[in-house]
Design an enzyme around this catalytic site. Structure first.
Site, PDB file in Angstrom:
ATOM      1  NE  ARG A 203      -4.226  -1.762   1.966  1.00 26.80           N
ATOM      2  CZ  ARG A 203      -5.024  -2.259   2.889  1.00 26.80           C
ATOM      3  NH1 ARG A 203      -4.729  -2.108   4.178  1.00 26.80           N
ATOM      4  NH2 ARG A 203      -6.125  -2.895   2.561  1.00 26.80           N
TER       5      ARG A 203
ATOM      6  CE  LYS B 271     -16.616 -14.432  10.955  1.00 28.99           C
ATOM      7  NZ  LYS B 271     -17.084 -13.391  11.906  1.00 28.99           N
TER       8      LYS B 271
ATOM      9  N   GLY C 249      -6.514  -6.871   0.425  1.00 28.81           N
ATOM     10  CA  GLY C 249      -6.558  -7.592   1.691  1.00 28.81           C
ATOM     11  C   GLY C 249      -5.658  -8.808   1.734  1.00 28.81           C
TER      12      GLY C 249
ATOM     13  N   GLY D  55     -12.248  -4.489   1.064  1.00 23.29           N
ATOM     14  CA  GLY D  55     -13.632  -4.171   1.396  1.00 23.29           C
ATOM     15  C   GLY D  55     -14.256  -3.215   0.409  1.00 23.29           C
TER      16      GLY D  55
END
Length: 408
Positions: free
Chosen positions: A35, A200, A356, A380
């Site tokens: 990043r 998830k 991520g 996200g």
């Protein structure tokens, strides 16, 4: 949205740049500087234009108060190394250190403020809660540049409210991210495959629902796959399972069948007797997962099938590892996906690694950023864009800042 070129002559102007420098740290050692490297081109361009560049960013979740663990001091050091120029570091965000550093900043100089989230106003849930901090940030600068794509899905002071107070533009990183994601959502080249992994399924329900109307293939691995397997009536042992999402997943499986979207699930799984690198493990068929074992990676046959399903694709989006890639015995599935994407990239496909853990995984496993079409800095934000959600940090950049400030 305006770009930096629309801001005119910036020589001598104080430019506040919202970057995403939320890098993983081991103590004070940065373990993945992706990043930082992605943020440098915009910072360098502004400095070369003679602007006085004031970079702001967050690190971790310090809950509105200073904490040494979350200081951006190591990031300032690395930013200077990548930039190849000195970076001044302010020991606060809008306090005496920041104000003094801004006052002494020369044309072409670069300053990094301390962690934005050391101030509770940065992440306050209401406009009123963020207002004072946003005004203090805006008072440091003449112009605002939004270049932290990883936070544009957040309605936060440095992302949303400051843009209402200053003339503003998108930075090169945000512009590039949006252009790539538009290619995924507006008439993508086909076949178009989406690879989803991670822990998830609930984190990705929205994007799955939206992509069932866009993608040709949905390839599922990672911890989320066990909810899919349970929805098909299979035993998943001690594997990660979101039982409350089984009915929703059943609905998606039925919808995919109706709409002609191919959902590709593993045929074998690497199972272990514990979540550790030295746990006893072996490979079993998906319909033979022992009740006392947990799945920690897709198996070798699944890796081969997944790679084959990607081999003819012209567009691929990938978000989420196939297993617990941080541990060598359970990294093979993720590495196989990364290799398959690298192969189709060389064949001319557009491949997007969705930030991520996926971005961290490909670098940890020895792949170069150039092996892929694009590595997103915002997992996200990328997912919410593909869900079709409105991203506050982008929508606030449309229109005229003074008009919006008057309406606020």
């Amino acid at each position: 949205m305006k770009t930096i070129g629309d801001l005119g002559d910036l020589r001598g102007k104080r430019v506040l740049v919202r970057s995403d420098l939320n890098v993983p740290l081991d103590g004070t050692t940065i373990t993945d500087d992706g990043r930082i490297r992605a943020s440098v081109p915009t910072i360098r361009m502004l400095a070369e234009m003679g602007a006085r560049v004031i970079v702001c960013a967050h690190l971790g979740r310090p809950k509105g108060e200073p904490h040494p663990k979350y200081s951006l001091a190591p990031v300032a050091k690395r930013l200077g190394e990548v930039l190849g120029a000195p970076v001044t570091f302010a020991e606060d965000t809008v306090g005496p250190s920041a104000k003094a550093a801004v006052e002494h900043l020369d044309d072409g100089g670069v300053l990094l403020l301390e962690n934005l989230r050391f101030n509770p106003g940065e992440t306050a849930k209401t406009d009123e809660g963020r207002a004072e901090f946003a005004r203090a940030l805006a008072s440091l600068a003449d112009v605002f540049v939004s270049d932290g794509f990883g936070v544009v899905h957040r309605e936060q002071a440095s992302v949303y409210d400051v843009a209402k107070l200053l003339p503003h533009a998108t930075g090169g990183l945000v512009e590039a991210e949006v252009n790539v994601l538009r290619r995924l959502t507006r008439d993508p080249q086909r076949p178009y495959a989406v690879v989803l992994g991670g822990a998830k399924v609930s984190d990705k329900l929205g994007v799955i629902g939206n992509l069932l109307g866009t993608a040709d293939r949905l390839i599922v691995g990672g911890g989320m796959v066990f909810t899919f397997l349970a929805a098909k009536g299979l035993e998943v042992g001690k594997s990660l399972l979101e039982a409350d999402q089984i009915d929703t997943v059943k609905g998606y499986l039925e919808r995919a069948a109706t709409e002609g979207v191919e959902i590709v699930l593993p045929v074998d799984i690497v199972v272990a007797d514990g979540f550790s690198a030295d746990a006893a493990h072996d490979v079993v068929a998906v319909d033979a997962i022992p009740a006392d074992r947990m799945g920690l990676d897709i198996g070798p046959e699944s890796s081969r099938i997944f790679a084959e399903k990607l081999s003819d694709c012209r567009t691929v989006f990938w978000n989420g590892p196939m297993g617990a890639f941080e541990m060598a015995p359970f990294a093979a599935g993720t590495k196989a996906i990364a290799q398959a994407l690298a192969d189709v990239t060389r064949a001319g496909a557009l491949t997007v690694v969705g930030g991520g853990d996926s971005a961290a995984a490909v670098r940890q496993l020895g792949f170069a950023d150039s092996d892929f079409g694009h590595i997103s800095t915002g997992g996200g934000a990328s997912l919410e864009y593909l869900e079709g959600k409105e991203l506050p940090g982008l929508t606030v950049l449309d229109g005229d800042a003074e008009d919006r400030a008057g309406d606020a």
